[in-house]
Design an enzyme around this catalytic site. Structure first.
Site, PDB file in Angstrom:
ATOM      1  N   GLY A  39       0.782  -1.241   0.070  1.00 20.08           N
ATOM      2  CA  GLY A  39      -0.166   0.105  -0.124  1.00 20.08           C
ATOM      3  C   GLY A  39       0.905   1.135  -0.141  1.00 20.08           C
ATOM      4  N   LEU A  40       0.275   2.504  -0.023  1.00 23.41           N
ATOM      5  CA  LEU A  40       0.943   3.609  -0.174  1.00 23.41           C
ATOM      6  C   LEU A  40       1.773   4.007   1.272  1.00 23.41           C
ATOM      7  CD1 LEU A  40      -1.837   5.921  -1.831  1.00 23.41           C
ATOM      8  CD2 LEU A  40       0.161   4.932  -2.930  1.00 23.41           C
ATOM      9  N   LYS A  45       0.521   0.434   6.866  1.00 21.19           N
ATOM     10  CA  LYS A  45       1.418  -0.901   6.871  1.00 21.19           C
ATOM     11  C   LYS A  45       2.035  -1.260   8.137  1.00 21.19           C
ATOM     12  CE  LYS A  45       3.422   0.134   3.126  1.00 21.19           C
ATOM     13  NZ  LYS A  45       3.305   1.363   2.876  1.00 21.19           N
ATOM     14  N   SER A 113       5.706  -1.948  -2.058  1.00 25.46           N
ATOM     15  CA  SER A 113       5.988  -2.756  -2.982  1.00 25.46           C
ATOM     16  C   SER A 113       4.820  -2.482  -4.332  1.00 25.46           C
ATOM     17  CB  SER A 113       5.832  -4.273  -2.534  1.00 25.46           C
ATOM     18  OG  SER A 113       4.989  -4.273  -1.646  1.00 25.46           O
TER      19      SER A 113
HETATM   20  S1  ADX Z   1       9.386  -0.094  -2.007  1.00 22.86           S
HETATM   21  O1  ADX Z   1       8.938   0.842  -2.922  1.00 22.86           O
HETATM   22  O2  ADX Z   1      10.916  -0.487  -2.204  1.00 22.86           O
HETATM   23  O3  ADX Z   1       8.737  -1.130  -1.475  1.00 22.86           O
HETATM   24  P1  ADX Z   1       9.695   0.590   0.910  1.00 22.86           P
HETATM   25  O4  ADX Z   1       8.545   0.126   1.642  1.00 22.86           O
HETATM   26  O5  ADX Z   1      11.039  -0.108   1.038  1.00 22.86           O
HETATM   27  O6  ADX Z   1       9.547   0.877  -0.826  1.00 22.86           O
HETATM   28  O7  ADX Z   1       9.996   2.076   1.452  1.00 22.86           O
HETATM   29  C1  ADX Z   1       9.198   3.042   1.614  1.00 22.86           C
HETATM   30  C2  ADX Z   1       9.637   4.230   2.729  1.00 22.86           C
HETATM   31  O8  ADX Z   1      10.731   4.849   2.379  1.00 22.86           O
HETATM   32  C3  ADX Z   1       8.565   5.159   2.977  1.00 22.86           C
HETATM   33  O9  ADX Z   1       7.824   4.802   3.994  1.00 22.86           O
HETATM   34  C4  ADX Z   1       9.295   6.446   3.193  1.00 22.86           C
HETATM   35  O10 ADX Z   1       9.678   6.473   4.545  1.00 22.86           O
HETATM   36  C5  ADX Z   1      10.510   6.231   2.533  1.00 22.86           C
HETATM   37  N1  ADX Z   1      10.825   6.817   1.432  1.00 22.86           N
HETATM   38  C6  ADX Z   1      12.005   7.337   0.977  1.00 22.86           C
HETATM   39  N2  ADX Z   1      11.907   7.957  -0.237  1.00 22.86           N
HETATM   40  C7  ADX Z   1      10.748   7.424  -0.878  1.00 22.86           C
HETATM   41  C8  ADX Z   1      10.173   7.475  -2.204  1.00 22.86           C
HETATM   42  N3  ADX Z   1      10.886   8.282  -3.191  1.00 22.86           N
HETATM   43  N4  ADX Z   1       9.143   6.842  -2.312  1.00 22.86           N
HETATM   44  C9  ADX Z   1       8.515   6.133  -1.490  1.00 22.86           C
HETATM   45  N5  ADX Z   1       9.043   6.226  -0.436  1.00 22.86           N
HETATM   46  C10 ADX Z   1      10.156   6.806   0.097  1.00 22.86           C
END
Ligand code: ADX
Length: 203
Positions: A39-40, A45, A113
């Site tokens: 999710g966003l 989450k 994800s």
């Molecule tokens: S994922 O896209 O690779 O699944 P993941 O869940 O590990 O992302 O990390 C997301 C977290 O990283 C967010 O909750 C936020 O705190 C941080 N973050 C930093 N930069 C970004 C970005 N460009 N997009 C989304 N999340 C980011």
């Protein structure tokens, strides 16, 4: 197939465990599983994962949360947020989660994800132990919550490729469960998840 791949196939073998999946499940009183939350950012989450972990732990389950922010400080500290870096992040988590589940643990993953294909690959790694949960909240609400102030920074152009603002989020097509964190209370969402998980891991 490259020369390297051929060499690996010929030199790396599967080593069988002497403890079966069933033996592990019998001792724990439940099956291992991957509860994959997607999710966003700010959809809830991590909050849900940690509360559910606590509930299941108190009931005596073997349970552990793999959380995006935590994993990105260690295992994935070499990765940023470009599409191929997110894919690699999710590939690693998919494999690590599969190992946890194989060990008999209920692992709850909390990663944005954003790509369907990456989540499909994670599912493949765990087979019938994989349960996808869409933690669903409208972007406007996530942006309003903005607990880390990241949406504000993304809107100001300070964070590039931010999910929902300047990078895509592909919702699950057929998740095992949808948790609507925009309309339910936290306690209701926790309860919904805990009862589904209990069903999924029962022996
Ligand atoms: S994922 O896209 O690779 O699944 P993941 O869940 O590990 O992302 O990390 C997301 C977290 O990283 C967010 O909750 C936020 O705190 C941080 N973050 C930093 N930069 C970004 C970005 N460009 N997009 C989304 N999340 C980011």
């Amino acid at each position: 197939m490259t020369k390297n791949n051929m060499a690996r196939e010929q030199t790396v073998f599967n080593v069988a465990h002497k403890i079966s999946t069933k033996t592990r499940a019998d001792r724990n009183g439940h099956r291992g599983a991957v509860i994959w939350l997607t999710g966003l950012s700010a959809s809830g989450k991590s909050t849900l994962a940690m509360r559910v972990e606590q509930h299941l732990f108190e009931k005596g389950r073997q349970v552990y949360v793999l959380d995006g922010d935590n994993v990105r400080r260690g295992l994935s500290s070499d990765l940023g947020f470009l599409p191929q870096e997110r894919s690699e992040n999710i590939r690693r988590i998919g494999e690590v989660a599969a190992l946890f589940a194989d060990a008999g643990v209920i692992v709850i993953t909390a990663f944005i994800s954003p790509y369907v294909a990456d989540r499909a690959r994670a599912r493949q790694a765990s087979g019938d132990r994989f349960f996808e949960v869409y933690v669903k909240a409208p972007l406007e609400l996530c942006e309003e919550r903005d607990p880390k102030g990241l949406y504000k920074k993304a809107r100001a152009g300070l964070i590039p490729d931010f999910t929902g603002i300047s990078a895509p989020y592909e919702p699950p097509l057929m998740p095992e469960l949808v948790v609507e964190t925009g309309t339910q209370t936290e306690a209701e969402s926790v309860q919904q998840l805990v009862s589904s998980i209990e069903k999924w891991v029962s022996v």
